[in-house]
Design an enzyme around this catalytic site. Sequence first.
Site, PDB file in Angstrom:
ATOM      1  N   PRO A  11       0.779  -1.228   0.000  1.00 28.39           N
ATOM      2  CA  PRO A  11       0.000   0.000   0.000  1.00 28.39           C
ATOM      3  C   PRO A  11       0.818   1.290   0.000  1.00 28.39           C
ATOM      4  O   PRO A  11       1.861   1.370   0.654  1.00 28.39           O
ATOM      5  CB  PRO A  11      -0.831  -0.091   1.286  1.00 28.39           C
ATOM      6  CG  PRO A  11      -0.179  -1.127   2.115  1.00 28.39           C
ATOM      7  CD  PRO A  11       0.479  -2.082   1.154  1.00 28.39           C
ATOM      8  N   ASN A  12       0.312   2.229  -0.748  1.00 26.91           N
ATOM      9  CA  ASN A  12       0.838   3.606  -0.842  1.00 26.91           C
ATOM     10  C   ASN A  12       2.125   3.736  -1.653  1.00 26.91           C
ATOM     11  O   ASN A  12       2.576   4.850  -1.913  1.00 26.91           O
ATOM     12  CB  ASN A  12       1.035   4.231   0.554  1.00 26.91           C
ATOM     13  CG  ASN A  12      -0.263   4.276   1.328  1.00 26.91           C
ATOM     14  OD1 ASN A  12      -1.262   4.783   0.821  1.00 26.91           O
ATOM     15  ND2 ASN A  12      -0.284   3.719   2.515  1.00 26.91           N
ATOM     16  N   ARG A  19       4.708  10.957  -1.890  1.00 22.28           N
ATOM     17  CA  ARG A  19       4.598  10.771  -0.442  1.00 22.28           C
ATOM     18  C   ARG A  19       5.965  10.907   0.242  1.00 22.28           C
ATOM     19  O   ARG A  19       6.983  10.461  -0.286  1.00 22.28           O
ATOM     20  CB  ARG A  19       3.981   9.403  -0.111  1.00 22.28           C
ATOM     21  CG  ARG A  19       4.904   8.224  -0.373  1.00 22.28           C
ATOM     22  CD  ARG A  19       4.262   6.872  -0.097  1.00 22.28           C
ATOM     23  NE  ARG A  19       4.073   6.612   1.304  1.00 22.28           N
ATOM     24  CZ  ARG A  19       4.288   5.406   1.866  1.00 22.28           C
ATOM     25  NH1 ARG A  19       4.692   4.387   1.143  1.00 22.28           N
ATOM     26  NH2 ARG A  19       4.070   5.235   3.147  1.00 22.28           N
ATOM     27  N   TYR A  24      11.329   8.388   1.297  1.00 22.82           N
ATOM     28  CA  TYR A  24      11.270   7.504   0.130  1.00 22.82           C
ATOM     29  C   TYR A  24      11.892   8.086  -1.135  1.00 22.82           C
ATOM     30  O   TYR A  24      11.890   7.433  -2.176  1.00 22.82           O
ATOM     31  CB  TYR A  24       9.799   7.110  -0.141  1.00 22.82           C
ATOM     32  CG  TYR A  24       9.127   6.505   1.068  1.00 22.82           C
ATOM     33  CD1 TYR A  24       9.624   5.333   1.642  1.00 22.82           C
ATOM     34  CD2 TYR A  24       8.012   7.095   1.662  1.00 22.82           C
ATOM     35  CE1 TYR A  24       9.034   4.775   2.762  1.00 22.82           C
ATOM     36  CE2 TYR A  24       7.412   6.553   2.777  1.00 22.82           C
ATOM     37  CZ  TYR A  24       7.922   5.394   3.325  1.00 22.82           C
ATOM     38  OH  TYR A  24       7.341   4.837   4.430  1.00 22.82           O
ATOM     39  N   ASN A  75       8.161  -5.619  -1.108  1.00 20.02           N
ATOM     40  CA  ASN A  75       8.057  -4.490  -0.205  1.00 20.02           C
ATOM     41  C   ASN A  75       6.582  -4.444   0.209  1.00 20.02           C
ATOM     42  O   ASN A  75       5.742  -3.893  -0.508  1.00 20.02           O
ATOM     43  CB  ASN A  75       8.474  -3.184  -0.880  1.00 20.02           C
ATOM     44  CG  ASN A  75       8.458  -2.021   0.109  1.00 20.02           C
ATOM     45  OD1 ASN A  75       7.934  -2.152   1.215  1.00 20.02           O
ATOM     46  ND2 ASN A  75       9.016  -0.890  -0.285  1.00 20.02           N
ATOM     47  N   ALA A  78       3.213  -1.035   4.690  1.00 18.22           N
ATOM     48  CA  ALA A  78       2.656  -1.063   6.046  1.00 18.22           C
ATOM     49  C   ALA A  78       2.204  -2.465   6.470  1.00 18.22           C
ATOM     50  O   ALA A  78       2.226  -2.803   7.660  1.00 18.22           O
ATOM     51  CB  ALA A  78       1.487  -0.084   6.143  1.00 18.22           C
ATOM     52  N   GLU A  99      12.938  -9.577   1.331  1.00 15.65           N
ATOM     53  CA  GLU A  99      12.140  -8.492   1.911  1.00 15.65           C
ATOM     54  C   GLU A  99      12.865  -7.179   1.650  1.00 15.65           C
ATOM     55  O   GLU A  99      14.081  -7.080   1.841  1.00 15.65           O
ATOM     56  CB  GLU A  99      11.993  -8.713   3.421  1.00 15.65           C
ATOM     57  CG  GLU A  99      11.253  -7.579   4.110  1.00 15.65           C
ATOM     58  CD  GLU A  99      11.160  -7.746   5.626  1.00 15.65           C
ATOM     59  OE1 GLU A  99      11.652  -8.746   6.176  1.00 15.65           O
ATOM     60  OE2 GLU A  99      10.579  -6.835   6.253  1.00 15.65           O
ATOM     61  N   HIS A 101      12.741  -2.769   1.966  1.00 10.22           N
ATOM     62  CA  HIS A 101      12.161  -1.498   2.400  1.00 10.22           C
ATOM     63  C   HIS A 101      13.049  -0.365   1.915  1.00 10.22           C
ATOM     64  O   HIS A 101      14.280  -0.457   2.021  1.00 10.22           O
ATOM     65  CB  HIS A 101      12.043  -1.439   3.931  1.00 10.22           C
ATOM     66  CG  HIS A 101      11.170  -2.528   4.462  1.00 10.22           C
ATOM     67  ND1 HIS A 101       9.805  -2.512   4.326  1.00 10.22           N
ATOM     68  CD2 HIS A 101      11.487  -3.699   5.051  1.00 10.22           C
ATOM     69  CE1 HIS A 101       9.312  -3.620   4.840  1.00 10.22           C
ATOM     70  NE2 HIS A 101      10.301  -4.364   5.282  1.00 10.22           N
ATOM     71  N   ARG A 108      12.987   4.336  12.512  1.00 15.66           N
ATOM     72  CA  ARG A 108      11.716   5.071  12.491  1.00 15.66           C
ATOM     73  C   ARG A 108      10.872   4.721  13.716  1.00 15.66           C
ATOM     74  O   ARG A 108      11.385   4.262  14.721  1.00 15.66           O
ATOM     75  CB  ARG A 108      11.006   4.788  11.164  1.00 15.66           C
ATOM     76  CG  ARG A 108      11.845   5.209   9.952  1.00 15.66           C
ATOM     77  CD  ARG A 108      11.131   4.956   8.643  1.00 15.66           C
ATOM     78  NE  ARG A 108       9.911   5.766   8.539  1.00 15.66           N
ATOM     79  CZ  ARG A 108       9.005   5.621   7.564  1.00 15.66           C
ATOM     80  NH1 ARG A 108       9.188   4.722   6.621  1.00 15.66           N
ATOM     81  NH2 ARG A 108       7.940   6.380   7.542  1.00 15.66           N
TER      82      ARG A 108
END
Length: 149
Positions: A11-12, A19, A24, A75, A78, A99, A101, A108
């Site tokens: 998502p996103n 964003r 990012y 990725n 969330a 995985e 990110h 964070r």
Amino acid sequence: MSNKIIIVNGPNLNLLGEREQSQYGSITFNKLKDKCEVKSKELGLTVNFVQSNIEGELVNLIQDARKNFDGMIINAAAFTHTSVAIRDALNIFNKPIIELHISNIYKREKFRHKSLISDVADGGIFGLGENGYTLAIIAIQNLIKNENR
Ligand code: DQA
């Protein structure tokens, strides 16, 4: 089958470039897709670069991927921190999984420090920005090559 990979984005991530650029970067989703396609081709891989905002759609994509792909870069965004369903689907994949990110999730908020998918992946890349995608493609090619030995 021996050279087909899927890059699954959660998502996103469709809003990359728009964003939170401080986390990012400025690359757009489409530019990132192009970049991954070029790198994959260079390494002799065929890539399917996909994105969904919907958890169930991601589960379906991961389930279907086991029949059609030799490795996966994910990725999960969330859903990394929340989705047992995505974790369970990845557990059925049975081929190399990386995985990924873009940001350093450990630098964070605390809720991002927990990944439900790290221990069902072969390895992971985080905090290296858009370059993480290129590095993940190189790494998955190696994992696939070793599997086929
Ligand atoms: C992310 C990190 C997640 O915590 C976040 O929810 C995302 C993107 C990353 O690529 O850094 O959407 O997976």
